[in-house]
Design an enzyme around this catalytic site. Structure first.
Site, PDB file in Angstrom:
ATOM      1  CE  LYS A 168      44.084  29.174  45.900  1.00  0.00           C
ATOM      2  NZ  LYS A 168      43.504  29.493  44.738  1.00  0.00           N
ATOM      3  CD  GLU A 243      46.647  43.633  51.871  1.00  0.00           C
ATOM      4  OE1 GLU A 243      46.139  44.721  51.125  1.00  0.00           O
ATOM      5  OE2 GLU A 243      47.622  43.382  51.364  1.00  0.00           O
ATOM      6  CB  CYS A 277      41.722  45.604  50.214  1.00  0.00           C
ATOM      7  SG  CYS A 277      43.232  45.621  49.824  1.00  0.00           S
ATOM      8  CD  GLU A 377      36.459  44.901  50.944  1.00  0.00           C
ATOM      9  OE1 GLU A 377      37.564  45.480  50.624  1.00  0.00           O
ATOM     10  OE2 GLU A 377      36.524  43.539  51.222  1.00  0.00           O
TER      11      GLU A 377
END
Length: 483
Positions: A168, A243, A277, A377
């Protein structure tokens, strides 16, 4: 308007059971450029059933057969590289000049293929045989910021291990996901070995994560979404490889080349419009040297050429969506409100760009560890520069985070820099901007994830370990463990 009306299940392009679609918005023009079919839970069920049926035969293929399959995938993929480059520029704003986004996947395929040649699927400990066998059906859920490469890394190691796949991609990058499915179809991947269902996480992703016939979930995305995947997978106690988010720190030691450290930090942090990231979004500089690095940071940030990602001169495109644009601007406003010093960039749109989700490369100094831009973040082109007094304080600030994905150290004394690198609680550390290696593991500490991808460690995420006793004579003919 481009049309992507099908899912890919059991070797066939098929329409969703419940006719649904979503428009993909070009973030440069803020208008729809494609329509993509959306699957739902029943489509996800069909895909899992196809992968389960295919597993018995595919899991017994020889290493040579899987190497030959990967070679075919590489050849077909490389014939579509320009198409991938143009497509991800349209769907997520990644400049065509950023060739790493489309050339990197082929390199990762070659690494996986080469590892297969000598990997010891059987080894020994004493008289026991230790076997590594494919774990089963693997659900691969990929993000939009590296829309092709992340999906390829998951996929190619699953195939190398002998697993079957239900995939997906992010809705934001569903068109490039469909093109990747086309590559696998053209390469002759057997029916059911790879299946793709576009859809929303709350139905397709959740179905994959909960399904009792899915043996492993590999997910890349935000930490919040990763928690939901983990909770959904817990009932069936399936393996997870996650992750997740990051807030990586770059510790610039006093004996570092300050100009090199500053310019490299800007380039690495703002690569992909800061939507990475591993971005070094916190730069820790000795309190006596902050003003020395400011001119280099400002100059390098202003070198980016913002504009249409389809133009070869563009080095920074828009961020992916209206929601991301709003979130990043909210973080910039928080920096202003909390008293950080804005040295370049800010809330205003870049000159000449009155349409599109463009954010100026933005740098703050005078940031304290409690500020939002130092803790959350941002996932955009925003750098927080924090002062420190001692090496111990620098490590304390760097490690004071729920994240632990990447870390960076710049310095002249290699012994000291190695000590600092060892003290960082993160999965990947780079010294003086050293490049990473596709053979080495990637993953995070703490809330940045579980497990590792890439190289030997990545392959082993898709393998189960079995000990077999009573065949001592045969075991003596096997190579040593990890030999």
């Amino acid at each position: 308007m481009r049309q992507y009306p099908h899912l890919y299940i059991d070797g066939q392009w098929t329409e969703p059971i419940e006719p649904r679609e979503v428009e993909l918005i070009d973030p440069t023009r803020e208008e729809a450029f494609a329509r993509v079919a959306l699957g739902s839970a029943p489509d996800a069920e069909r895909a899992v059933a196809a992968a389960r049926r295919a597993f018995d035969s595919f899991s017994t293929t020889s290493v040579d057969e899987r190497i030959a399959l990967i070679d075919r995938v590489i050849d077909v993929y490389e014939s579509h590289i320009d198409e991938f480059s143009e497509l991800i520029a349209r769907e997520v704003g990644i400049p065509v000049a950023n060739r790493a986004q489309v050339t990197g996947p082929a390199q990762h395929m070659r690494v996986a293929r080469d590892l297969l040649r000598d990997y010891p699927f059987e080894s020994r400990i004493g008289g026991a045989i230790v076997r590594r066998e494919p774990i089963g059906v693997c659900a691969l859920i990929s993000p939009w910021n590296w829309p092709v490469q992340t999906g390829v890394i998951k996929l190619i190691y699953a195939l190398a291990a002998g697993c079957t796949v239900v995939a997906k991609p992010s809705i934001n990058s569903a068109a490039s996901g469909a093109l990747l499915a086309q590559v696998l179809h053209e390469a002759g991947v057997p029916a059911g070995v790879f299946n793709l269902v576009n859809g929303r996480g709350r139905d397709v992703g959740d179905t994959f994560s909960r399904h009792p016939d899915v043996d492993m979930v590999s997910f890349t995305g935000s930490t919040g979404a990763g928690r939901q995947v983990g909770a959904a997978a817990a009932d069936t106690v399936k393996r997870l490889c996650l992750e997740l988010g990051g807030k990586s720190a770059n510790i610039v030691l006093p004996d570092a080349d300050l100009e090199h450290a500053a310019r490299w930090n800007i380039q690495r942090c703002f690569f992909n419009a800061g939507q990475s990231c591993h971005a070094p979004s916190r730069m820790l500089v000795h309190e006596s040297q902050v003003e020395q690095v400011v001119p280099f940071l400002v100059d390098e940030a202003r070198r980016f050429r913002l504009g249409d990602p389809l133009e070869s001169s563009t080095t920074m495109g828009p961020v992916v969506s209206a929601g991301q644009f709003k979130s990043i601007r909210g973080h910039i406003q928080s920096g202003l409100d909390e008293g950080a010093r804005l040295i370049t960039g800010g809330l205003e749109r870049p000159d000449g760009l009155d349409r599109g989700y463009f954010v100026q490369p933005t740098v703050f100094t005078g940031v304290t560890p409690d500020m939002m831009i130092a803790r959350e973040e941002v996932f955009g082109p925003v750098l927080a520069v924090l002062p420190y007094g001692t090496e111990a304080e620098a490590l304390s600030i760097a490690n004071d985070s729920v994240y632990g994905l990447g870390g960076f150290v710049f310095g002249g004394d290699r012994t000291r820099a190695r000590r600092v690198a060892n003290g960082l609680r993160a999965g990947r550390i780079s010294y003086n901007g050293a490049a990473t290696d596709s053979y080495t593991p990637m993953g995070g500490y703490k809330q940045s994830g579980i497990g590792r991808s890439m190289g030997r460690f990545g392959l082993e995420e898709y393998l189960e370990v079995k000990s077999v006793y009573g065949f001592e004579d045969e075991a003596q003919e096997l190579p040593p463990l990890f030999g």
